[in-house]
Design an enzyme around this catalytic site. Structure first.
Site, PDB file in Angstrom:
ATOM      1  CB  CYS A  25      96.504  66.488 -43.255  1.00  0.00           C
ATOM      2  SG  CYS A  25      95.529  67.924 -42.187  1.00  0.00           S
ATOM      3  CB  ALA A  62      93.216  70.599 -39.908  1.00  0.00           C
ATOM      4  CD  GLN A 104      91.094  69.494 -36.351  1.00  0.00           C
ATOM      5  OE1 GLN A 104      91.688  69.310 -37.519  1.00  0.00           O
ATOM      6  NE2 GLN A 104      91.174  69.481 -35.390  1.00  0.00           N
ATOM      7  CE1 TYR A 186     100.146  73.854 -38.413  1.00  0.00           C
ATOM      8  CE2 TYR A 186      98.697  71.845 -37.143  1.00  0.00           C
ATOM      9  CZ  TYR A 186      99.665  72.411 -37.967  1.00  0.00           C
ATOM     10  OH  TYR A 186     100.752  71.122 -38.850  1.00  0.00           O
ATOM     11  NE  ARG A 234      92.829  66.322 -32.049  1.00  0.00           N
ATOM     12  CZ  ARG A 234      92.733  65.131 -32.337  1.00  0.00           C
ATOM     13  NH1 ARG A 234      94.211  65.548 -33.496  1.00  0.00           N
ATOM     14  NH2 ARG A 234      93.498  64.088 -31.433  1.00  0.00           N
ATOM     15  N   GLY A 327      94.393  57.617 -34.692  1.00  0.00           N
ATOM     16  CA  GLY A 327      94.184  57.665 -36.046  1.00  0.00           C
ATOM     17  C   GLY A 327      95.495  56.825 -36.342  1.00  0.00           C
ATOM     18  NE  ARG A 328     100.475  56.910 -35.258  1.00  0.00           N
ATOM     19  CZ  ARG A 328     101.533  58.151 -34.192  1.00  0.00           C
ATOM     20  NH1 ARG A 328     102.625  58.111 -34.615  1.00  0.00           N
ATOM     21  NH2 ARG A 328     100.939  57.975 -33.137  1.00  0.00           N
TER      22      ARG A 328
END
Ligand SMILES: Cc1cc2nc3c(=O)[nH]c(=O)nc-3n(C[C@H](O)[C@H](O)[C@H](O)COP(=O)(O)O)c2cc1C
Length: 358
Positions: A25, A62, A104, A186, A234, A327-328
């Protein structure tokens, strides 16, 4: 030959390598006001950079299937024509670079209506463009969050339809893969887990009942998503809780997902309870992906503190996953794939404009 740079075909979509970007996000759909949910310059630059860096597949962050499904008022959405059109610029560019565009689709459930992380990330009310969150049960995420409104059966059916509508829009927007967000506490994760789902109707209680809504979403999406395009899911493989969703549940559910037409499980963990101690470290979630891979025939992707080429290569060579998501590391280094290819002797597409940098 490097395993990381072997292509991977799911249905009729061939992904050029196994270095993928997971959804992240950006909370940037409207920096200074209520969001239209449409991607802007930031999103284009952000995804374009990872595509020119050689990433095989990019899962766009997302993206909410309805306004109340946004995690923050600044999130992307895919419930109207303007949003659908705005995504086309991103998917077109990714395809031109040879990167497979994925998205996603998400609903934030009881963790919706929060501020951007860099503003504290706390719940926001109507005075800050927020709304009352929805969930399977009227149980707050933690003391900071409001008690969510429990969804009625009609609301649940409506949400199933919204996931399908968003998938239809994803196709129109040019995406080649859809990922359903069933992780991180979520909405879908909230239904799966006995920690957050205390319903006594057909959507709560037994494993069959807790997986009912997630599988209805999968069925509805699969119905509108073309047969030649892959569907990912996921999952949080464990809530890291005694009363939560477990790795055993994940293995069982993976087989069910495959029966319902899911092509790959993206294996994350956690996020469904506050204050949980997660034993993080390099590749800490890989064993969960490896277990699904060993005990089912569903392809899997591993994620979580995968940060270097040799580590990523080993995960594939050891047969622990079919692909890795970084990711990071990709936030730090958009050209990770290109540099990893150089290190491992793999081949990656480099834009002609950058050939002098090879
Ligand atoms: C800025 C940021 C935003 C994220 N947003 C999402 C998201 O939209 N959907 C999701 O499933 N995970 C999200 N995550 C989790 C990542 O996809 C990934 O699973 C996690 O960062 C662990 O991988 P890493 O150690 O390689 O960063 C986010 C992570 C970060 C750092």
């Amino acid at each position: 030959m490097s395993a990381l740079f072997e292509s991977f075909t799911l249905r009729d979509v061939t992904i050029p390598n196994r270095v993928w970007m997971p959804p992240m996000c950006q909370y940037s759909a409207a920096p200074e006001g209520p969001s239209t949910g449409a991607p802007h310059d930031w999103h284009f630059a952000h995804y374009a950079a990872r595509a020119t860096g050689g990433t095989g597949l990019i899962v766009v962050e997302a993206t909410a299937v309805s306004p109340e499904g946004r995690i923050s008022p600044y999130d992307l959405g895919l419930w109207n024509d303007a949003q659908t059109e705005a995504f086309r610029r991103i998917t077109r560019f990714l395809r031109e670079q040879g990167t497979v565009p994925a998205i996603q689709l998400a609903h934030g459930g009881r963790k919706a209506s929060t501020d951007r992380p860099w503003k504290g990330g706390g719940p926001v009310g109507p005075d800050a463009y927020g709304w009352a969150p929805l969930a399977p049960s009227a149980l707050a995420f933690d003391a900071r969050h409001p008690v969510p409104t429990e969804l009625g059966v009609d609301d649940i059916q409506d949400l199933v339809g919204r996931f399908a509508d968003a998938a239809r829009r994803a196709l129109a927007a040019g995406f080649e893969v859809v990922e359903i967000h069933g992780a991180h506490g979520y909405l879908i994760n909230e239904f799966l887990s006995p920690h957050s789902n205390h319903r006594t109707d057909a959507y709560g209680g037994s494993y069959e009942n807790r997986t009912r809504f997630p599988l209805e979403v999968v069925d509805a999406v699969r119905e509108v998503w073309p047969d030649d395009k892959p569907l990912f899911f996921r999952i949080s493989a464990t809530d890291w809780l005694d009363d939560g969703w477990t790795a055993d549940d994940t293995v069982r559910f993976a087989a069910d997902l495959q029966t319902h037409g899911v092509d790959l499980l993206d294996v994350s963990t956690g996020g469904n309870a506050a204050g949980v101690r997660i034993p993080t470290g390099p590749g800490y979630q890989v064993p969960f992906a490896a277990r699904v891979k060993a005990e089912t025939s569903l392809p899997v992707a591993a994620v979580g503190l995968i940060t270097d080429a040799e580590q990523a290569e080993k995960i594939l060579v050891n047969g622990e996953a079919d692909a890795v998501l970084l990711g990071r590391e990709l936030l730090r280094n958009p050209s990770f794939a290109r540099l990893a290819a150089r290190e491992l002797g793999g081949e990656v597409r480099v834009p002609e404009q950058y050939h002098r940098s090879i």
